[in-house]
Design a protein around this motif. Structure first.
Motif, PDB file in Angstrom:
ATOM      1  N   ASP A 103       0.469  -0.985  -0.177  1.00 50.35           N
ATOM      2  CA  ASP A 103      -0.022   0.354   0.447  1.00 50.35           C
ATOM      3  C   ASP A 103       0.640   1.342  -0.313  1.00 50.35           C
ATOM      4  OD1 ASP A 103      -2.281   1.717   0.479  1.00 50.35           O
ATOM      5  OD2 ASP A 103      -2.792   1.377   1.896  1.00 50.35           O
ATOM      6  N   PRO A 104       0.845   2.038  -1.065  1.00 51.66           N
ATOM      7  CA  PRO A 104       1.646   3.235  -0.508  1.00 51.66           C
ATOM      8  C   PRO A 104       1.456   3.905   0.782  1.00 51.66           C
ATOM      9  CG  PRO A 104       0.503   3.160  -3.102  1.00 51.66           C
ATOM     10  CD  PRO A 104      -0.091   1.668  -2.332  1.00 51.66           C
ATOM     11  N   LYS A 109       3.475   6.446   5.597  1.00 50.91           N
ATOM     12  CA  LYS A 109       3.664   7.333   6.825  1.00 50.91           C
ATOM     13  C   LYS A 109       4.772   6.615   7.524  1.00 50.91           C
ATOM     14  CE  LYS A 109      -1.185   5.445   7.959  1.00 50.91           C
ATOM     15  NZ  LYS A 109      -1.930   4.112   8.219  1.00 50.91           N
ATOM     16  N   ALA A 110       5.688   5.444   6.846  1.00 51.52           N
ATOM     17  CA  ALA A 110       6.445   5.235   7.239  1.00 51.52           C
ATOM     18  C   ALA A 110       7.403   6.680   7.392  1.00 51.52           C
ATOM     19  CB  ALA A 110       7.259   4.125   6.264  1.00 51.52           C
TER      20      ALA A 110
END
Length: 216
Positions: A103-104, A109-110
């Motif tokens: 999921d992009p 989020k990372a």
């Protein structure tokens, strides 16, 4: 005062924030939360058992992570090819499943977490929060001590097992743990306030003088 310290930072006064991975803004995906809280005993047991088997194979049987990964991928590939060829030989069509994709939003989020960590570390270096700096020093000392006692794979195994035991243990003993943590945090806050009161405050830099207009 101690009770106020264990109330949720998200505004829900009925829930403490220590080791609470079930909040909506948690960075852990729901499947991971279900695993560490043993929502499905079979899945959690299988995940824990797989980690233990991996530790035994790498630490006591002489396998490396690279060799195990290659062996697993090779086995999966050979079994998949064999099943596909048998299905074609029998005149059956092989199912065309949708491949798994990342999921992009996870990558986004990372990056946000990395940027947040960089900002937090910069503030830590500037000494803006003495209490947090003291906590980091304590954690680093503990990790340094553990690193001198255990090797890398053993430490990873201990961390892995703790993911399946500490959250569930906290959930079952939440009231007692919160009371003890509140007492410790109150003492740490008291010490931090004393240290902050003795640290000289930096005086703000004087405002630059207004530039004089040039005469013609």
């Amino acid at each position: 005062a101690g009770q106020d310290m264990v109330e949720s930072k998200t505004g829900d006064d009925s829930e403490p924030y220590y080791a609470d991975f079930t909040k909506k803004d948690s960075s852990l995906p729901k499947p991971v939360v279900d695993l560490i809280y043993w929502k499905d005993a079979k899945m959690s047991g299988a995940a824990l058992g797989a980690g233990i088997v991996l530790y035994v194979l790498t630490s006591f049987r002489g396998y490396t992570y690279l060799s195990l990964t290659s062996l697993l991928l090779l086995t999966h590939l050979l079994i998949s090819l064999a099943m596909t060829l048998v299905a074609r030989w029998q005149g059956k069509s092989t199912p065309q499943g949708k491949p798994l994709q990342v999921d992009p939003e996870l990558a986004k989020k990372a990056v946000e977490h990395v940027n947040r960590a960089i900002v937090w570390y910069s503030e830590l270096l500037r000494g803006e929060d003495v209490m947090t700096a003291g906590k980091v020093v304590g954690v680093l000392f503990v990790t340094w001590t553990l690193g001198s006692w255990f090797d890398g794979p053993t430490l990873l195994m201990l961390i892995y097992v703790s993911f399946f035991s500490l959250p569930l243990g906290y959930k079952k003993n939440r009231k007692v743990v919160d009371e003890k943590l509140a007492m410790v945090q109150a003492k740490l806050q008291e010490v931090a306030d004393k240290i902050n009161s003795k640290i000289p405050k930096a005086t703000p830099a004087p405002a630059p003088a207004a530039a004089t207009n040039k005469q013609d």
